[in-house]
Write a protein that holds these residues in place. Structure first.
Motif, mmCIF file in Angstrom:
data_model
loop_
_atom_site.group_PDB
_atom_site.id
_atom_site.type_symbol
_atom_site.label_atom_id
_atom_site.label_comp_id
_atom_site.label_asym_id
_atom_site.label_seq_id
_atom_site.Cartn_x
_atom_site.Cartn_y
_atom_site.Cartn_z
ATOM 1 N N ILE A 1 0.855 -1.190 0.000
ATOM 2 C CA ILE A 1 0.000 0.000 0.000
ATOM 3 C C ILE A 1 0.886 1.234 0.000
ATOM 4 C CG2 ILE A 1 -1.753 1.329 1.250
ATOM 5 C CD1 ILE A 1 -2.736 -1.299 2.458
ATOM 6 N N ARG A 2 0.679 2.095 -0.985
ATOM 7 C CA ARG A 2 1.460 3.339 -1.030
ATOM 8 C C ARG A 2 0.914 4.317 -0.013
ATOM 9 N NH1 ARG A 2 1.042 8.203 -3.463
ATOM 10 N NH2 ARG A 2 -0.843 7.587 -4.595
ATOM 11 N N LYS A 3 1.811 4.954 0.733
ATOM 12 C CA LYS A 3 1.407 5.974 1.694
ATOM 13 C C LYS A 3 1.265 7.324 0.989
ATOM 14 C CE LYS A 3 3.589 3.725 5.666
ATOM 15 N NZ LYS A 3 4.534 3.891 6.798
ATOM 16 N N ASP A 4 0.703 8.277 1.702
ATOM 17 C CA ASP A 4 0.401 9.577 1.099
ATOM 18 C C ASP A 4 1.648 10.399 0.787
ATOM 19 O OD1 ASP A 4 -2.294 9.059 1.166
ATOM 20 O OD2 ASP A 4 -2.599 10.023 3.117
ATOM 21 N N PHE A 5 2.740 10.158 1.531
ATOM 22 C CA PHE A 5 3.910 11.016 1.350
ATOM 23 C C PHE A 5 4.569 10.778 -0.010
ATOM 24 C CE2 PHE A 5 8.495 11.701 1.489
ATOM 25 C CZ PHE A 5 8.541 13.033 1.874
ATOM 26 N N VAL A 6 4.591 11.805 -0.836
ATOM 27 C CA VAL A 6 5.304 11.803 -2.111
ATOM 28 C C VAL A 6 5.903 13.198 -2.283
ATOM 29 C CG1 VAL A 6 5.122 11.660 -4.621
ATOM 30 C CG2 VAL A 6 3.801 10.096 -3.207
ATOM 31 N N GLN A 7 7.150 13.258 -2.725
ATOM 32 C CA GLN A 7 7.785 14.570 -2.855
ATOM 33 C C GLN A 7 8.801 14.558 -3.996
ATOM 34 O OE1 GLN A 7 10.761 16.313 0.166
ATOM 35 N NE2 GLN A 7 8.844 17.347 0.696
ATOM 36 N N LEU A 8 8.783 15.619 -4.786
ATOM 37 C CA LEU A 8 9.827 15.836 -5.789
ATOM 38 C C LEU A 8 10.963 16.596 -5.126
ATOM 39 C CD1 LEU A 8 10.812 15.819 -8.781
ATOM 40 C CD2 LEU A 8 9.687 18.048 -9.017
ATOM 41 N N GLN A 9 12.155 16.028 -5.171
ATOM 42 C CA GLN A 9 13.314 16.661 -4.546
ATOM 43 C C GLN A 9 14.344 16.991 -5.618
ATOM 44 O OE1 GLN A 9 14.450 13.764 -1.546
ATOM 45 N NE2 GLN A 9 12.869 14.471 -0.128
ATOM 46 N N ARG A 10 14.848 18.231 -5.585
ATOM 47 C CA ARG A 10 15.809 18.674 -6.597
ATOM 48 C C ARG A 10 16.916 19.464 -5.913
ATOM 49 N NH1 ARG A 10 14.006 20.372 -12.609
ATOM 50 N NH2 ARG A 10 16.054 20.183 -13.601
ATOM 51 N N PRO A 11 17.914 18.767 -5.338
ATOM 52 C CA PRO A 11 18.978 19.470 -4.615
ATOM 53 C C PRO A 11 19.866 20.312 -5.517
ATOM 54 C CG PRO A 11 19.454 17.123 -4.785
ATOM 55 C CD PRO A 11 18.069 17.308 -5.272
ATOM 56 N N TYR A 12 19.987 19.929 -6.803
ATOM 57 C CA TYR A 12 20.782 20.684 -7.772
ATOM 58 C C TYR A 12 20.041 20.706 -9.110
ATOM 59 C CZ TYR A 12 24.474 20.028 -4.326
ATOM 60 O OH TYR A 12 25.190 20.017 -3.164
ATOM 61 N N SER A 13 20.439 21.588 -9.971
ATOM 62 C CA SER A 13 19.737 21.739 -11.239
ATOM 63 C C SER A 13 19.800 20.484 -12.103
ATOM 64 C CB SER A 13 20.310 22.932 -12.009
ATOM 65 O OG SER A 13 21.710 22.727 -12.273
ATOM 66 N N ASP A 14 20.877 19.691 -11.956
ATOM 67 C CA ASP A 14 21.032 18.481 -12.779
ATOM 68 C C ASP A 14 20.771 17.204 -11.989
ATOM 69 O OD1 ASP A 14 23.239 18.620 -11.146
ATOM 70 O OD2 ASP A 14 24.624 17.833 -12.655
ATOM 71 N N LEU A 15 20.076 17.330 -10.855
ATOM 72 C CA LEU A 15 19.854 16.164 -9.999
ATOM 73 C C LEU A 15 18.465 16.268 -9.369
ATOM 74 C CD1 LEU A 15 21.185 13.624 -8.713
ATOM 75 C CD2 LEU A 15 21.943 15.103 -6.848
ATOM 76 N N LEU A 16 17.597 15.296 -9.663
ATOM 77 C CA LEU A 16 16.262 15.289 -9.066
ATOM 78 C C LEU A 16 15.739 13.867 -8.982
ATOM 79 C CD1 LEU A 16 13.470 16.460 -11.546
ATOM 80 C CD2 LEU A 16 15.671 15.538 -12.275
ATOM 81 N N TRP A 17 14.815 13.675 -8.046
ATOM 82 C CA TRP A 17 14.166 12.381 -7.900
ATOM 83 C C TRP A 17 12.833 12.582 -7.209
ATOM 84 C CZ3 TRP A 17 19.047 13.052 -5.466
ATOM 85 C CH2 TRP A 17 18.976 13.433 -4.119
ATOM 86 N N ILE A 18 11.998 11.567 -7.290
ATOM 87 C CA ILE A 18 10.715 11.548 -6.586
ATOM 88 C C ILE A 18 10.826 10.510 -5.479
ATOM 89 C CG2 ILE A 18 8.266 10.978 -6.766
ATOM 90 C CD1 ILE A 18 8.438 11.904 -9.709
ATOM 91 N N VAL A 19 10.533 10.900 -4.256
ATOM 92 C CA VAL A 19 10.599 9.982 -3.125
ATOM 93 C C VAL A 19 9.191 9.682 -2.633
ATOM 94 C CG1 VAL A 19 10.909 11.865 -1.460
ATOM 95 C CG2 VAL A 19 11.605 9.551 -0.842
ATOM 96 N N GLY A 20 8.923 8.422 -2.347
ATOM 97 C CA GLY A 20 7.630 8.005 -1.827
ATOM 98 C C GLY A 20 7.797 6.883 -0.820
ATOM 99 N N THR A 21 6.766 6.629 -0.044
ATOM 100 C CA THR A 21 6.833 5.599 0.996
ATOM 101 C C THR A 21 5.672 4.622 0.834
ATOM 102 O OG1 THR A 21 5.569 6.993 2.535
ATOM 103 C CG2 THR A 21 7.968 7.150 2.622
ATOM 104 N N PHE A 22 5.847 3.437 1.405
ATOM 105 C CA PHE A 22 4.810 2.417 1.317
ATOM 106 C C PHE A 22 4.909 1.465 2.495
ATOM 107 C CE2 PHE A 22 8.516 0.774 -0.854
ATOM 108 C CZ PHE A 22 8.544 -0.587 -0.600
#
Length: 324
Positions: free
Chosen positions: A94-115
């Motif tokens: 079951i996927r939890k509600d927390f989802v976030q786009l994180q972009r610490p630098y202009s050439d580096l990003l990811w989407i983090v989620g929990t389950f």
């Protein structure tokens, strides 16, 4: 061996991934689509691998391996999943509600989620991080799975907490028994001396005239052995891990440069221990004031000390466990 010239960064930059971001991603929609496919793929390692980056990392704490393991790259992750598919896979994801786009630098990003999920032995939680790819798909670059609780052994909290009313004396006695090694382990029960955890150690004066054996070589083990040695009490060190000085090597103390020869930081991240910040203990070892016993693993306790797998023994009036 110096591997610095061949070291390759694993940071998933856009350039390394061959990805181009032309519009702001919708993290909730992307995480929802990926996780739906991930949950459906359980039991089919080929399908699961298609959802992961080729050099992905899967870190498991007890949930799927009953161990602390990290699998790096598609071949190792697939072998791990194949074994899990035959002996107990994740279910009820079951996927939890927390989802976030994180972009610490202009050439580096990811989407983090929990389950959350279930396995035969209990309930677990997980974290996934998705990165873009050259095809426009988002795939998992890291997955973390962690065992939160054991099936049929819920924590004694809330409504499960004992309502028994006991006196302070009874509570203290139960706590002492829980902490006592000989109350739990028949092998230790044969030992006629004193055993205690490092958290129960107070002062060197309590052990004057006794032979003391300290098990463990982290900060607590060093500090206790140093206190004993400075007060002329016979501390003996048994090694479970390492540090780095030539004089310590000469004294018999086994040393290394940390995991993958990366020094302290990776050691802290992976093991949360296995190091020592020197406050004088190293010199006491190098000078022979703290003795070393590291040529064999402990086999069992005997009446007046400890026996090792190579047949050697050490007499000890007190054994202090500085093992975490």
């Amino acid at each position: 061996m110096d591997n610095s010239s061949t070291w390759i960064s694993r940071i998933p930059t856009l350039d390394k991934l061959g990805a181009v971001i032309t519009a702001e991603p919708d993290p909730v929609a992307l995480a929802k689509d990926w996780f739906s496919s991930f949950a459906r793929s359980m039991g089919n390692s080929e399908e699961t691998i298609r959802l992961l980056s080729p050099d992905a990392l899967w870190r498991d704490l007890l949930a799927l391996t009953w161990d602390m393991r990290t699998f790096e790259g598609s071949p190792k992750i697939k072998a791990f999943l194949d074994e899990r598919n035959s002996s107990g896979q994740m279910r009820a994801l079951i996927r939890k509600d927390f989802v976030q786009l994180q972009r610490p630098y202009s050439d580096l990003l990811w989407i983090v989620g929990t389950f959350k999920f279930e396995v035969d032995i209990g309930h677990g939680s997980g974290v996934f991080r998705l990165v873009p790819t050259a095809t426009g798909e988002w795939k998992a670059f890291t997955i973390f799975t962690n065992l939160e609780s054991l099936a049929n052994f819920p924590s004694a909290i809330g409504p499960l907490r004992s309502r028994e009313v006991i006196s302070g004396h009874t509570w203290a006695e139960r706590l002492r028994q829980e902490r006592s090694m000989d109350a739990r382990d028949p092998a230790v029960a044969t030992y006629t001396g004193e055993t205690l955890h490092s958290s129960q150690y107070k002062r060197a004066a309590d052990y004057r005239g006794k032979k003391v054996f300290v098990i463990g070589s982290g900060n607590s083990g060093h500090d206790i052995a140093s206190d004993l040695a400075r007060n002329d009490i016979g501390g003996v060190f048994v090694l479970h891990s390492t540090e780095t000085l030539n004089k310590l090597k000469d004294a018999g103390f086994r040393v290394n440069s940390g995991i993958k020869d990366a020094g302290l930081l990776l050691q802290l991240k992976e093991r949360a221990g296995g190091h020592y910040f020197d406050t004088g203990g190293s010199k006491l070892i190098a000078d022979g004031k703290i003795k070393i016993k590291n040529d064999s693993a402990i086999s069992s306790f005997i009446a007046h000390g400890i026996e090792f797998t190579n047949g050697s023994t050490i007499e000890a009036d007190t054994v202090i466990f500085a093992t975490g």
